[in-house]
Scaffold this active site. Structure first.
Site, PDB file in Angstrom:
ATOM      1  CE  LYS A  47      61.651   8.125  -0.934  1.00  0.00           C
ATOM      2  NZ  LYS A  47      61.874   6.800  -1.556  1.00  0.00           N
ATOM      3  NE  ARG A 100      59.016   3.655   2.658  1.00  0.00           N
ATOM      4  CZ  ARG A 100      60.218   4.155   2.878  1.00  0.00           C
ATOM      5  NH1 ARG A 100      60.376   5.370   3.268  1.00  0.00           N
ATOM      6  NH2 ARG A 100      61.276   3.419   2.727  1.00  0.00           N
ATOM      7  NE  ARG A 116      70.634   3.336  -1.922  1.00  0.00           N
ATOM      8  CZ  ARG A 116      69.409   3.778  -1.697  1.00  0.00           C
ATOM      9  NH1 ARG A 116      69.069   4.985  -2.070  1.00  0.00           N
ATOM     10  NH2 ARG A 116      68.517   3.010  -1.117  1.00  0.00           N
ATOM     11  NE  ARG A 124      69.772   2.010   3.148  1.00  0.00           N
ATOM     12  CZ  ARG A 124      68.785   2.801   2.730  1.00  0.00           C
ATOM     13  NH1 ARG A 124      69.040   4.036   2.332  1.00  0.00           N
ATOM     14  NH2 ARG A 124      67.554   2.368   2.710  1.00  0.00           N
ATOM     15  NE  ARG A 164      64.259  -0.651   1.105  1.00  0.00           N
ATOM     16  CZ  ARG A 164      65.228   0.127   0.636  1.00  0.00           C
ATOM     17  NH1 ARG A 164      66.280  -0.391   0.068  1.00  0.00           N
ATOM     18  NH2 ARG A 164      65.121   1.428   0.740  1.00  0.00           N
TER      19      ARG A 164
HETATM   20  P1  AMP Z   1      64.468   4.503   3.327  1.00  0.00           P
HETATM   21  O1  AMP Z   1      65.857   4.942   3.602  1.00  0.00           O
HETATM   22  O2  AMP Z   1      63.514   5.641   3.255  1.00  0.00           O
HETATM   23  O3  AMP Z   1      64.372   3.604   2.140  1.00  0.00           O
HETATM   24  O4  AMP Z   1      63.987   3.630   4.596  1.00  0.00           O
HETATM   25  C1  AMP Z   1      64.679   2.469   4.984  1.00  0.00           C
HETATM   26  C2  AMP Z   1      63.757   1.562   5.780  1.00  0.00           C
HETATM   27  O5  AMP Z   1      63.284   2.234   6.954  1.00  0.00           O
HETATM   28  C3  AMP Z   1      62.488   1.118   5.048  1.00  0.00           C
HETATM   29  O6  AMP Z   1      62.711  -0.020   4.248  1.00  0.00           O
HETATM   30  C4  AMP Z   1      61.558   0.822   6.217  1.00  0.00           C
HETATM   31  O7  AMP Z   1      61.862  -0.414   6.832  1.00  0.00           O
HETATM   32  C5  AMP Z   1      61.913   1.915   7.196  1.00  0.00           C
HETATM   33  N1  AMP Z   1      61.098   3.135   6.963  1.00  0.00           N
HETATM   34  C6  AMP Z   1      61.519   4.353   6.520  1.00  0.00           C
HETATM   35  N2  AMP Z   1      60.508   5.228   6.446  1.00  0.00           N
HETATM   36  C7  AMP Z   1      59.404   4.548   6.862  1.00  0.00           C
HETATM   37  C8  AMP Z   1      58.039   4.893   7.013  1.00  0.00           C
HETATM   38  N3  AMP Z   1      57.587   6.127   6.711  1.00  0.00           N
HETATM   39  N4  AMP Z   1      57.193   3.937   7.450  1.00  0.00           N
HETATM   40  C9  AMP Z   1      57.616   2.697   7.759  1.00  0.00           C
HETATM   41  N5  AMP Z   1      58.878   2.303   7.641  1.00  0.00           N
HETATM   42  C10 AMP Z   1      59.780   3.208   7.198  1.00  0.00           C
END
Ligand code: AMP
Length: 226
Positions: A26, A101, A140, A173, A184
């Site tokens: 994404k 999400r 990554r 990360r 996750r």
């Molecule tokens: P991402 O970079 O999109 O994978 O997001 C990293 C982390 O941020 C996720 O593992 C969640 O802990 C938090 N996060 C990101 N987007 C959301 C969302 N829409 N709802 C809840 N937690 C989120």
């Protein structure tokens, strides 16, 4: 630009959601799609990481969840997204990456759009099997300064561990570490995967095979969006 809720491209307003498991690409595809349509990418992961980096009150609360691979509570995420979508640059459309999400977030987004008399145009779902995702996520690396992401195996920098753009050391990360990635993915299966059906019922889903080279996936998305 000029009319709302258009499904066509070429300067018209488009409002997109990019859906996919963690590591499905994404974050890689979002800027490419956004450039094509001239819309901003809104990544909740980036917004959350920025709040954590800046050590804001909200950031401190976010960290308790992200460090464990858990989703941040809906109310907090909905708040930051609504604020971001209200900014001027989103008036010509936007792409949401990593939001919604959960079904509650999708409902909140639907309510917010409805209150502005707006609609989503498409939900792009990038489909990748779990075993490939674990390999991708754990390899990554990213640069905090340039924002560029790399992969130790699939997209390495010119010099190992160093960003091609900024020359700074690449970092992993915390939530890309293996045990956190597994958590996750479990969170995704439980809370986010129902959204594919949720948006299918609304006939919004464009499913794309996310396995293969980055530009192949880009091409598939372009074909789906027409
Ligand atoms: P991402 O970079 O999109 O994978 O997001 C990293 C982390 O941020 C996720 O593992 C969640 O802990 C938090 N996060 C990101 N987007 C959301 C969302 N829409 N709802 C809840 N937690 C989120």
């Amino acid at each position: 630009r000029g009319y709302k809720n258009s499904r066509s491209t070429g300067g018209c307003i488009v409002r997109l959601v990019l859906l996919g498991k963690p590591g499905s690409g994404k974050g890689t595809q979002a800027p490419i799609i956004c450039e094509k349509y001239g819309i901003p990418a809104i990544s909740t992961g980036d917004l959350i990481r920025a709040a954590i980096r800046n050590e804001t009150e909200l950031g401190k609360r976010f960290k308790e969840f992200t460090s464990k691979g858990e989703l941040v509570p809906d109310t907090l995420v909905v708040e930051i997204v609504a604020e971001r979508l209200s900014q001027d640059d989103c008036s010509g459309g936007f792409l949401l990456d990593g939001f919604p999400r959960t079904v509650a977030q999708a409902d909140a987004l639907g309510d917010w759009l409805k209150s502005k008399d707006l609609k989503l145009d498409n939900v792009v779902y990038i489909d990748v099997p779990n075993d490939i995702l674990v390999e991708r996520a754990t390899g990554r690396r990213s640069c905090a300064e340039s924002g560029r992401t790399y992969h130790v195996k699939f997209a390495p920098p010119k010099v190992e561990g160093i960003c091609d753009v900024s020359g700074k050391a690449l970092i992993q990360r915390d939530d890309d570490k293996e045990e956190v990635v597994a958590k996750r993915l479990a969170e995704y299966d439980e809370k986010t995967s129902p959204l594919v059906g949720y948006y299918r019922e609304k006939s919004l889903v464009k499913q794309v095979d996310g396995v293969g080279a980055m530009n192949e996936v880009t091409q598939r998305i372009a074909e789906q969006l027409g």
